[in-house]
Design an enzyme around this catalytic site. Structure first.
Site, short mmCIF file in Angstrom:
data_model
loop_
_atom_site.label_atom_id
_atom_site.label_comp_id
_atom_site.label_asym_id
_atom_site.label_seq_id
_atom_site.Cartn_x
_atom_site.Cartn_y
_atom_site.Cartn_z
N GLN A 168 0.90 -1.17 0.00
CA GLN A 168 0.00 0.00 0.00
C GLN A 168 0.92 1.21 0.00
OE1 GLN A 168 -3.21 1.06 -0.21
NE2 GLN A 168 -2.42 3.11 0.18
N GLN A 223 0.35 4.61 -1.21
CA GLN A 223 -0.09 5.98 -0.91
C GLN A 223 -0.09 6.20 0.60
OE1 GLN A 223 -4.11 7.05 -2.10
NE2 GLN A 223 -3.59 9.20 -2.32
N GLY A 279 -10.49 0.98 0.07
CA GLY A 279 -10.00 0.61 -1.25
C GLY A 279 -8.83 1.48 -1.63
N MET A 280 -8.10 1.04 -2.64
CA MET A 280 -6.97 1.80 -3.15
C MET A 280 -6.98 1.65 -4.67
SD MET A 280 -4.43 3.76 -2.60
CE MET A 280 -3.53 4.43 -3.99
N GLU A 281 -6.90 2.81 -5.32
CA GLU A 281 -7.14 2.88 -6.76
C GLU A 281 -5.96 2.47 -7.62
OE1 GLU A 281 -6.92 5.37 -4.55
OE2 GLU A 281 -6.03 7.19 -5.37
N HIS A 332 -16.06 4.57 -6.30
CA HIS A 332 -15.02 5.51 -5.88
C HIS A 332 -13.65 5.13 -6.47
CE1 HIS A 332 -13.12 8.33 -2.95
NE2 HIS A 332 -12.11 7.50 -3.12
N GLU A 333 -13.26 3.89 -6.28
CA GLU A 333 -11.93 3.50 -6.78
C GLU A 333 -11.88 3.54 -8.30
OE1 GLU A 333 -9.95 3.77 -4.54
OE2 GLU A 333 -11.23 3.38 -2.81
N HIS A 367 -11.38 7.10 -9.58
CA HIS A 367 -9.98 7.55 -9.52
C HIS A 367 -9.24 7.30 -10.84
CE1 HIS A 367 -9.09 9.09 -5.56
NE2 HIS A 367 -9.53 8.02 -4.93
N GLU A 397 -9.23 13.30 -4.21
CA GLU A 397 -10.31 12.69 -3.44
C GLU A 397 -11.65 13.45 -3.55
OE1 GLU A 397 -10.02 9.78 -2.53
OE2 GLU A 397 -7.86 9.49 -2.44
N ASP A 432 -0.22 10.62 6.52
CA ASP A 432 -1.06 9.57 7.14
C ASP A 432 -1.81 10.09 8.37
OD1 ASP A 432 -0.04 7.76 5.36
OD2 ASP A 432 1.45 6.96 6.75
N TYR A 456 -12.32 14.77 0.91
CA TYR A 456 -13.36 13.97 0.26
C TYR A 456 -14.68 14.74 0.15
CZ TYR A 456 -10.40 9.84 0.96
OH TYR A 456 -9.38 8.94 0.93
N ARG A 511 -9.41 -2.33 8.86
CA ARG A 511 -9.73 -1.11 8.10
C ARG A 511 -9.89 0.05 9.08
NH1 ARG A 511 -15.14 -0.02 4.43
NH2 ARG A 511 -14.52 2.08 3.78
N LYS A 566 -10.94 3.10 8.96
CA LYS A 566 -12.18 3.87 9.04
C LYS A 566 -13.18 3.18 9.99
CE LYS A 566 -16.23 5.01 6.48
NZ LYS A 566 -17.13 4.32 5.58
N1 BES Z 1 -6.74 6.74 -2.34
C1 BES Z 1 -7.59 6.48 -1.25
C2 BES Z 1 -6.90 5.87 -0.07
C3 BES Z 1 -5.79 6.72 0.50
C4 BES Z 1 -5.89 8.10 0.57
C5 BES Z 1 -4.66 6.11 0.99
C6 BES Z 1 -4.84 8.85 1.10
C7 BES Z 1 -3.62 6.85 1.51
C8 BES Z 1 -3.71 8.23 1.58
C9 BES Z 1 -8.77 5.62 -1.65
O1 BES Z 1 -9.25 5.90 -2.93
C10 BES Z 1 -9.90 5.97 -0.72
O2 BES Z 1 -10.28 7.10 -0.74
N2 BES Z 1 -10.39 5.03 0.03
C11 BES Z 1 -11.52 5.26 0.90
C12 BES Z 1 -12.75 4.91 0.12
C13 BES Z 1 -14.01 5.56 0.53
C14 BES Z 1 -13.95 7.04 0.63
C15 BES Z 1 -15.13 5.15 -0.42
C16 BES Z 1 -11.35 4.38 2.10
O3 BES Z 1 -10.41 3.58 2.12
O4 BES Z 1 -12.12 4.45 3.03
ZN ZN Z 2 -10.12 7.86 -2.93
#
Ligand code: BES
Ligand code: ZN
Length: 636
Positions: free
Chosen positions: A175, A177, A305-307, A331-332, A335, A354, A409, A417, A591, A593
């Site tokens: 991972q 990003q 997710g990661m795009e 979302h992904e 991107h 984002e 981070d 977002y 995860r 979140k």
């Molecule tokens: N690119 C991001 C994840 C990310 C952002 C990793 C910044 C590291 C630094 C990915 O597209 C994302 O936004 N994931 C969200 C999805 C959600 C908003 C639908 C997530 O992981 O929760």
């Molecule tokens: Zn994103």
């Protein structure tokens, strides 16, 4: 971060001479005015808005354009070992050094045309890792770095068989990003640098390797896998996963890779992916990346997710059985336009990735699932944004956030977002949807395969929408959205008819005029459940909690988002019957979140903290390094 406080008079003088809102195309520096609840207003030192403050690399002198990787995955030692051959172009004829980013890498040798060349690995910075400075030969276009990664590389997670669905084979995923590619490849780890890449990945024979590149679903499983990414991508999109993976097609251009136990469920859950791809292309222009596949990760994946281009990495926690959480896929996928094709130039500009992607996500969801769902998802997103605005430091509510001296981070929030998306929604409403879609289509074309700063975006707006819709739009307001905390007054407020009924039901239940068993929920979607639960008052009585749980079996909800909302209520109210589920939730999902808000809430009481510590200690060996880092502060 260094802040220089100034007197009010000096500040007025400074603002009068050079209002922070007046920016031109040429201007690359600005004085940032910071607002802080505690300290009043202060001015920080001058910022170069084109500079990537999170990389040591020197692309303005020497730019890496292509990488050839040859890496062996050693699961016993939890190491990737091999070579990265970097092709570079000198930007100035006198440039003699190439500076790369690394983090916890062991560099064993650097060669050019087979001959050793000298290099220096600097002392590591805790946020950025260590600069690797290589003395370039007079003539030459490539150098080879021989290296291996550390078992604790911040951008890789090595899972034991027990931590996978199949329990028989190990798993590795990366991972990158925001600034973690440097922990598994020595490179110029900046979104301003785009590279094409080829890779040879050597694995145990039973396993399959996949990358953010062209993947051949039919490839022979022989332990040697070749990849090619022909389009130039920023380093944060380089990704690798290795595991007991199978492939199932979902449509002509879409498919899913997963461990066998999850493959069918994933393909069914995400069966709308091909349609999502089609509607997005129709509205925002052709998809540039050939195939679009999904990779389902083990539950320790720290993000939703990661795009990663051509192959989005996806948490298994969204496989709910009813497609209720598939906005993550929209979302992904989105991107692929906003992020992968048009890329933020620095992490200050993350909202360009984002915010645009979140805006597109809502639009894709509406095209596939209709306006009711669009409205509900927009209200839920808006509520998440409100919660962040209520709790974040004002400086962290700014779209173009000043991240100097900070680790990206540590600043993850809904601001880039949902605030970003709301800003775009306002423009859409002011100029009309068709006109805004036409603008976005052109924007994606004009900046395709380029990196863009916030300030370049504003200049672009100047030449486009601000000129063509001079009566509808106002530059001052646009700058307010981008450079001020909070939400400007009069911003759009998403609304959902379906939620009006939920508000009534909740009030009736709270006032005691109805029992939970009398609520007809058979036609509620997951979104209605989330809205019902997320808007409960903070404190409920033991009877109310028991009434809800008995009527709806919330403690045993199989939907990870509903379970999350319920567990938040349980923690705030110390509702013990849910604590066993809470424990298994925290120890089985990585995860952030989903788990971080629970740890944060638990940490508010001594008993909660002790419980959190027990769960964390048990889960830690299976958590991703980013999940450990994000949560360990709550249990210390
Ligand atoms: N690119 C991001 C994840 C990310 C952002 C990793 C910044 C590291 C630094 C990915 O597209 C994302 O936004 N994931 C969200 C999805 C959600 C908003 C639908 C997530 O992981 O929760
Ligand atoms: Zn994103």
């Amino acid at each position: 971060m260094q802040k220089i406080a100034v007197t009010t008079l000096a500040l007025i003088f400074l603002m009068a001479c050079s209002p922070p809102t007046e920016k031109t195309t040429e201007k690359t520096t600005e004085l940032t005015v910071s607002v802080s609840k505690e300290q009043g207003t202060s001015v920080t030192s001058e910022m170069d808005v084109t500079k990537d403050y999170h990389s040591f690399a020197n692309p303005e002198q020497v730019m890496v354009t292509h990488i050839d990787l040859d890496l062996t995955a050693n699961f016993d030692e939890k190491k990737l070992t091999g070579t990265a051959e970097l092709t570079y172009e000198k930007q100035t004829p006198t440039a003699s050094q190439l500076v790369l980013d690394t983090r916890a890498l062991t560099i064993t040798r650097v060669t050019s045309a087979g001959k050793d060349i000298s290099f220096d690995l600097a002392e590591a910075d805790p946020n950025l890792g260590a600069a690797l400075t290589i003395s370039l030969p007079e003539n030459g276009q490539t150098i080879v770095v021989e290296y291996h990664t550390s078992p604790s590389a911040s951008g890789a997670q090595w899972l034991t068989p027990a931590q996978t669905a199949g329990k028989k084979q190990p798993f590795l995923f990366t991972q990158a990003q925001a600034v973690h590619a440097r922990s598994f490849i020595p490179l110029q780890d900046s979104p301003q640098v785009r590279v094409t890449y080829n890779a040879t990945i050597r694995t145990p024979k039973e396993l399959l390797a996949v990358m953010s590149a062209a993947n051949d679903p039919e490839t022979e499983r022989d332990g040697v896998y070749e990849f090619n990414m022909p389009q130039p991508i920023p380093s944060y999109l380089i990704a690798l996963a290795i595991g007991d993976l199978q492939f199932k097609a979902m449509g002509p251009r879409t498919g899913v890779y997963a461990e066998p136990a999850l493959l069918e469920a994933a393909a069914a859950e995400f069966s709308d992916t091909e349609s999502m791809l089609e509607v997005t292309e129709k509205t925002y222009g052709p998809y540039s990346w050939d195939r679009y596949d999904l990779l389902i990760l083990p539950p320790s994946f720290p993000f939703g997710g990661m795009e990663n281009p051509r192959l989005s990495f996806i948490t298994p926690t969204v496989i709910a059985g009813d497609k209720s959480l598939v906005s993550l896929i929209a979302h992904e996928l989105a991107h692929s336009w906003s992020g992968n094709t048009v890329t933020n130039a620095t992490w200050r500009d993350l909202w360009l990735n984002e915010g645009f992607t979140t805006y597109l996500t809502y639009r894709i969801m509406e095209m596939i699932f209709g306006t009711d769902r669009y409205n509900m998802e927009a209200v839920l997103g808006y509520q998440d944004l409100q919660a962040d605005i209520a709790s974040l430091d004002p400086n962290d509510q700014i779209l173009a956030i000043d991240l100097r001296g900070r680790n990206p981070d540590d600043v993850f929030s809904n601001i880039p977002y949902e605030k970003g998306a709301l800003f775009l929604r306002e423009i859409e409403q002011k100029i009309g949807r068709g006109n805004f879609d036409a603008f976005l289509l052109q924007y994606f074309e004009d900046f395709a395969f380029k990196s863009i700063t916030t300030d370049e975006f504003i200049s672009y707006l100047d030449k486009t929408l601000l000129t063509n819709y001079a009566n509808e739009l106002d530059k001052k307001r646009i700058e307010d959205w981008i450079f001020s905390p909070g939400i400007p007054e009069g911003a759009p407020v998403p609304e959902s008819d379906a939620f009006v009924n939920i508000d009534t039901t909740r009030s009736n239940w709270l006032s005691g005029s109805i029992d939970a068993n009398d609520i007809v929920t058979s036609n509620w979607t997951v979104h209605e459940w989330l809205y019902f639960l997320n808007n409960m008052p903070k404190l409920l009585t033991a009877e109310q909690l028991a009434n809800l749980d008995a009527a709806f079996d919330l403690t045993r909800s199989k939907n990870n988002e509903i379970a999350h909302s319920w567990l938040m209520i349980a923690v705030k109210n110390e509702y013990e019957p849910a604590y066993q589920r809470l424990y298994s939730y925290l120890t089985s999902i990585g995860r952030n979140k989903l788990v971080k808000p629970l740890y944060r809430e638990l940490a508010k009481t001594p008993q909660g903290k002790a419980f959190a510590k027990r769960a964390f200690d048990e889960a830690k060996p299976g958590y991703h390094p980013l999940t450990v880092k994000a949560n360990q502060g709550f249990v210390e």
